[in-house]
Design a protein around this motif. Structure first.
Motif, PDB file in Angstrom:
ATOM      1  N   LEU A 111       0.821  -1.207   0.000  1.00  0.00           N
ATOM      2  CA  LEU A 111       0.000   0.000   0.000  1.00  0.00           C
ATOM      3  C   LEU A 111       0.860   1.264   0.000  1.00  0.00           C
ATOM      4  N   ILE A 112       1.973   1.243   0.708  1.00  0.00           N
ATOM      5  CA  ILE A 112       2.872   2.397   0.716  1.00  0.00           C
ATOM      6  C   ILE A 112       3.479   2.583  -0.671  1.00  0.00           C
ATOM      7  N   GLU A 113       3.966   1.498  -1.254  1.00  0.00           N
ATOM      8  CA  GLU A 113       4.589   1.589  -2.575  1.00  0.00           C
ATOM      9  C   GLU A 113       3.579   1.973  -3.648  1.00  0.00           C
ATOM     10  N   ILE A 114       2.401   1.409  -3.604  1.00  0.00           N
ATOM     11  CA  ILE A 114       1.398   1.705  -4.626  1.00  0.00           C
ATOM     12  C   ILE A 114       0.917   3.147  -4.497  1.00  0.00           C
ATOM     13  N   HIS A 115       0.980   3.690  -3.285  1.00  0.00           N
ATOM     14  CA  HIS A 115       0.614   5.096  -3.097  1.00  0.00           C
ATOM     15  C   HIS A 115       1.586   5.993  -3.859  1.00  0.00           C
ATOM     16  N   CYS A 116       2.879   5.683  -3.801  1.00  0.00           N
ATOM     17  CA  CYS A 116       3.882   6.451  -4.548  1.00  0.00           C
ATOM     18  C   CYS A 116       3.628   6.334  -6.046  1.00  0.00           C
ATOM     19  N   VAL A 117       3.356   5.117  -6.507  1.00  0.00           N
ATOM     20  CA  VAL A 117       3.083   4.895  -7.929  1.00  0.00           C
ATOM     21  C   VAL A 117       1.827   5.653  -8.349  1.00  0.00           C
ATOM     22  N   SER A 118       0.809   5.641  -7.507  1.00  0.00           N
ATOM     23  CA  SER A 118      -0.430   6.339  -7.861  1.00  0.00           C
ATOM     24  C   SER A 118      -0.218   7.845  -7.933  1.00  0.00           C
ATOM     25  N   ARG A 119       0.646   8.381  -7.090  1.00  0.00           N
ATOM     26  CA  ARG A 119       0.946   9.822  -7.153  1.00  0.00           C
ATOM     27  C   ARG A 119       1.635  10.155  -8.472  1.00  0.00           C
ATOM     28  N   VAL A 120       2.634   9.355  -8.868  1.00  0.00           N
ATOM     29  CA  VAL A 120       3.338   9.586 -10.131  1.00  0.00           C
ATOM     30  C   VAL A 120       2.377   9.435 -11.302  1.00  0.00           C
ATOM     31  N   VAL A 144      -0.949  11.784 -15.662  1.00  0.00           N
ATOM     32  CA  VAL A 144      -2.258  11.959 -16.289  1.00  0.00           C
ATOM     33  C   VAL A 144      -2.622  13.432 -16.337  1.00  0.00           C
ATOM     34  N   HIS A 145      -2.451  14.135 -15.223  1.00  0.00           N
ATOM     35  CA  HIS A 145      -2.806  15.557 -15.194  1.00  0.00           C
ATOM     36  C   HIS A 145      -1.890  16.380 -16.097  1.00  0.00           C
ATOM     37  N   THR A 146      -0.650  15.969 -16.262  1.00  0.00           N
ATOM     38  CA  THR A 146       0.293  16.726 -17.090  1.00  0.00           C
ATOM     39  C   THR A 146       0.061  16.499 -18.577  1.00  0.00           C
ATOM     40  N   PHE A 147      -0.128  15.245 -18.989  1.00  0.00           N
ATOM     41  CA  PHE A 147      -0.201  14.937 -20.410  1.00  0.00           C
ATOM     42  C   PHE A 147      -1.623  14.755 -20.937  1.00  0.00           C
TER      43      PHE A 147
END
Length: 181
Positions: A141-150, A155-158
């Motif tokens: 859950l900690i690692e997937i949170h980092c991936v979800s932020r990236v 998504v918001h950038t491109f």
């Protein structure tokens, strides 16, 4: 932070908020029950020395629908086909006593070894759950949170500008339907 300040105390400042739980701050407990070591020792002691109920041996009713087999559930004579009353009574007594003593004999011979095996099994299961499963899930859950932020930033950038531009381009398109006769 968890309770009022006492006379002469000043509020501590933290870079991040300390972990708070129901009993108070784990670093400075304000709950008298948490400071009472004898209460914690008593709680730990009760787990291993609690008395068992010899009358109600299934308090959580886990075997209510499983093993209730009585004579009437197995052997029944329909109306008009009755055996002698003495045979019926002897059959009932034989069935009930045999079931009772066979169960007692099996529990005496196999119950304690099985209790040992089930105790070991559930100890291993608890160990694996506490020391492997939960930490792995938390780590995931900690690692997937980092991936979800990236992913969210990408998504918001491109994608957001692209779809916003496409939306503006297609917003001027009007579709009109007419029915031909």
């Amino acid at each position: 932070m968890t309770g009022g300040l006492k006379d002469g105390e000043k509020e501590e400042e933290f870079l991040h908020s300390p972990f708070i739980r129901k009993q108070g701050n784990i670093y400075k407990p304000n709950n008298k029950d948490m400071d009472n070591d004898s209460l914690n020792e008593k709680t730990m002691e009760d787990v291993h020395t609690k008395e068992i109920d010899l009358v109600n041996r299934d308090p959580k009713r886990i075997n209510d629908d499983v093993v209730k087999v009585d004579f009437e559930d197995v052997i029944a004579e329909p109306a008009g086909t009755y055996s002698f009353d003495g045979v019926w009574k002897a059959s009932f007594t034989t069935f009930t006593v045999t079931k009772y003593w066979c169960y007692r004999l099996l529990t005496a011979l196999v119950g304690i070894p099985l209790a040992l095996i089930w105790g070991i099994f559930f100890a291993i299961l608890s160990f694996i759950h506490i020391w492997a499963v939960v930490p792995c899930v938390k780590s995931y859950l900690i690692e997937i949170h980092c991936v979800s932020r990236v992913y969210s930033i990408c998504v918001h950038t491109f994608c957001d500008p692209l779809f916003e531009a496409m939306g503006k381009c297609f917003s001027s398109i009007r579709i009109r339907t007419t029915k031909e006769v």
